[in-house]
Scaffold this motif. Structure first.
Motif, PDB file in Angstrom:
ATOM      1  N   TYR A 182       0.810  -1.213   0.000  1.00  0.00           N
ATOM      2  CA  TYR A 182       0.000   0.000   0.000  1.00  0.00           C
ATOM      3  C   TYR A 182       0.847   1.268   0.000  1.00  0.00           C
ATOM      4  CZ  TYR A 182      -3.985  -3.026   1.045  1.00  0.00           C
ATOM      5  OH  TYR A 182      -4.958  -3.991   0.991  1.00  0.00           O
ATOM      6  N   SER A 183       1.968   1.252   0.724  1.00  0.00           N
ATOM      7  CA  SER A 183       2.816   2.446   0.746  1.00  0.00           C
ATOM      8  C   SER A 183       3.415   2.713  -0.630  1.00  0.00           C
ATOM      9  CB  SER A 183       3.926   2.302   1.789  1.00  0.00           C
ATOM     10  OG  SER A 183       4.757   1.194   1.513  1.00  0.00           O
ATOM     11  N   ARG A 184       3.739   1.649  -1.358  1.00  0.00           N
ATOM     12  CA  ARG A 184       4.256   1.819  -2.724  1.00  0.00           C
ATOM     13  C   ARG A 184       3.191   2.418  -3.631  1.00  0.00           C
ATOM     14  NH1 ARG A 184       3.492  -1.242  -7.037  1.00  0.00           N
ATOM     15  NH2 ARG A 184       2.815  -3.044  -5.824  1.00  0.00           N
ATOM     16  N   LEU A 185       1.976   1.888  -3.550  1.00  0.00           N
ATOM     17  CA  LEU A 185       0.899   2.415  -4.382  1.00  0.00           C
ATOM     18  C   LEU A 185       0.553   3.850  -4.002  1.00  0.00           C
ATOM     19  CD1 LEU A 185      -1.424  -0.733  -4.505  1.00  0.00           C
ATOM     20  CD2 LEU A 185      -0.023   0.182  -6.367  1.00  0.00           C
ATOM     21  N   ASN A 186       0.567   4.154  -2.695  1.00  0.00           N
ATOM     22  CA  ASN A 186       0.334   5.529  -2.240  1.00  0.00           C
ATOM     23  C   ASN A 186       1.364   6.478  -2.830  1.00  0.00           C
ATOM     24  OD1 ASN A 186      -0.784   4.513   1.037  1.00  0.00           O
ATOM     25  ND2 ASN A 186      -2.017   5.355  -0.611  1.00  0.00           N
ATOM     26  N   ALA A 187       2.629   6.077  -2.753  1.00  0.00           N
ATOM     27  CA  ALA A 187       3.712   6.916  -3.258  1.00  0.00           C
ATOM     28  C   ALA A 187       3.595   7.100  -4.767  1.00  0.00           C
ATOM     29  CB  ALA A 187       5.058   6.304  -2.893  1.00  0.00           C
ATOM     30  N   VAL A 237       2.930   5.814   7.207  1.00  0.00           N
ATOM     31  CA  VAL A 237       2.988   7.148   6.608  1.00  0.00           C
ATOM     32  C   VAL A 237       4.436   7.541   6.328  1.00  0.00           C
ATOM     33  CG1 VAL A 237       2.501   9.592   6.998  1.00  0.00           C
ATOM     34  CG2 VAL A 237       0.821   7.864   7.669  1.00  0.00           C
ATOM     35  N   PHE A 238       5.336   7.223   7.262  1.00  0.00           N
ATOM     36  CA  PHE A 238       6.753   7.517   7.064  1.00  0.00           C
ATOM     37  C   PHE A 238       7.288   6.819   5.825  1.00  0.00           C
ATOM     38  CE2 PHE A 238      11.203   6.342   7.597  1.00  0.00           C
ATOM     39  CZ  PHE A 238      11.795   7.559   7.909  1.00  0.00           C
ATOM     40  N   ALA A 242       8.831   8.288   2.323  1.00  0.00           N
ATOM     41  CA  ALA A 242      10.189   7.896   1.957  1.00  0.00           C
ATOM     42  C   ALA A 242      10.217   7.331   0.534  1.00  0.00           C
ATOM     43  CB  ALA A 242      10.720   6.866   2.951  1.00  0.00           C
ATOM     44  N   LYS A 243       9.182   6.580   0.174  1.00  0.00           N
ATOM     45  CA  LYS A 243       9.108   6.038  -1.178  1.00  0.00           C
ATOM     46  C   LYS A 243       8.807   7.134  -2.197  1.00  0.00           C
ATOM     47  CE  LYS A 243       7.942   1.294   0.097  1.00  0.00           C
ATOM     48  NZ  LYS A 243       6.989   0.167  -0.013  1.00  0.00           N
ATOM     49  N   LEU A 244       8.042   8.137  -1.783  1.00  0.00           N
ATOM     50  CA  LEU A 244       7.817   9.278  -2.669  1.00  0.00           C
ATOM     51  C   LEU A 244       9.133  10.003  -2.931  1.00  0.00           C
ATOM     52  CD1 LEU A 244       6.018  11.271  -4.217  1.00  0.00           C
ATOM     53  CD2 LEU A 244       5.657  12.479  -2.032  1.00  0.00           C
ATOM     54  N   ARG A 245       9.953  10.151  -1.897  1.00  0.00           N
ATOM     55  CA  ARG A 245      11.269  10.778  -2.061  1.00  0.00           C
ATOM     56  C   ARG A 245      12.098   9.989  -3.067  1.00  0.00           C
ATOM     57  NH1 ARG A 245      16.352   9.703  -0.275  1.00  0.00           N
ATOM     58  NH2 ARG A 245      17.764  11.497   0.054  1.00  0.00           N
ATOM     59  N   GLN A 246      12.052   8.672  -2.956  1.00  0.00           N
ATOM     60  CA  GLN A 246      12.812   7.819  -3.876  1.00  0.00           C
ATOM     61  C   GLN A 246      12.360   8.021  -5.317  1.00  0.00           C
ATOM     62  OE1 GLN A 246      13.899   3.551  -2.910  1.00  0.00           O
ATOM     63  NE2 GLN A 246      12.257   3.189  -4.380  1.00  0.00           N
TER      64      GLN A 246
END
Length: 252
Positions: A182-187, A237-238, A242-246
């Motif tokens: 989910y964090s990957r898809l969010n990013a 959320v963190f 972080a994945k968005l930064r990447q």
């Protein structure tokens, strides 16, 4: 009580441990559709043996994939269920009654009670949790989002009695596995929408998530599980930012 064509839909992938119970809770429906997005286990076989109509579809985000699953429905009404959810008898009765009564409403929200590590979460911002799941065919579709999609209804909506049980995270390994997806898809969704990464995102948003869930939404009343859920949600959320930064740096 006479039924009015109701199609129930489950989108699943590698849900062998859940699919039979999910289908069993939908026996009140006239059509049960399972849209499989590439299972490597015996989800498809179990679903067919349980009496469901199974279709294989490609996964390209939760919103668009669920909309593709809706195309297999032939009922006048559609009810959507996730594989780790169960319809309570009270909710099943409410669904059938609302359809038979030929209600003035075009859609209905149901109250979902989620479980975390085997126990129900009654606070933490997780309950009550009304989600729109029942709607007239042609009057609703899922938002075209990669994750956290919801039904967009063209018409009036109301609420139904009874609970939708959501057995979301049985153990921490399962939570971390889903967190990574989910964090990957969010990013990816934020990046696609032009969202830029900022250093404060790694500090402010995780901290705000913990305060909101544990204090403002009374997560402390959920005991140790409430504390764990608030910590893990803030970590989610963190990781998302972080994945968005990447993604931002990879694009340079």
């Amino acid at each position: 009580m006479k039924r009015s064509g109701l199609s129930a839909v489950i989108m699943a992938r590698d849900e062998a441990k859940n699919i039979e119970a999910a289908i069993e809770s939908l026996r009140f429906a006239d059509q049960i559709v399972v849209a499989d997005t590439g299972s490597d286990d015996n989800t498809i076989e179990l679903a067919r043996n349980a009496g469901a109509e199974v279709h294989s579809i490609n996964f390209d985000g939760f919103g668009s994939s669920k909309n593709r699953a809706l195309e297999f429905c032939n009922g006048d009404w559609i009810f959507f269920l996730d594989a780790d959810e169960r319809v309570s008898p009270e909710l099943a009765e409410s669904i059938v009654k609302s359809i038979v009564d030929n209600s003035e409403f075009d859609g209905y929200a149901v109250n979902r009670l989620s479980y975390f590590l085997g126990r129900p979460v009654r606070h933490s911002g997780w309950h009550p949790d009304y989600v729109l799941r029942l709607f007239k065919k042609g009057r609703g579709q899922f938002s075209n989002r990669l994750v956290h999609e919801g039904v967009e209804l063209n018409g009036a909506a109301s609420k139904l009695e009874g609970l939708l049980y959501h057995y979301s995270y049985e153990n921490l390994d399962q939570y971390i596995e889903k967190l990574n997806i989910y964090s990957r898809l969010n990013a990816e969704e934020m990046y696609k929408n032009g969202r830029k990464w900022h250093f404060r995102d790694l500090i402010v948003h995780p901290a705000a998530t913990f305060v909101k869930m544990y204090i403002l939404k009374a997560g402390f009343l959920d005991g140790v599980n409430g504390f764990l859920l608030a910590i893990l949600s803030s970590y989610h959320v963190f990781v998302k930012y972080a994945k968005l930064r990447q993604l931002n740096y990879q694009a340079k």
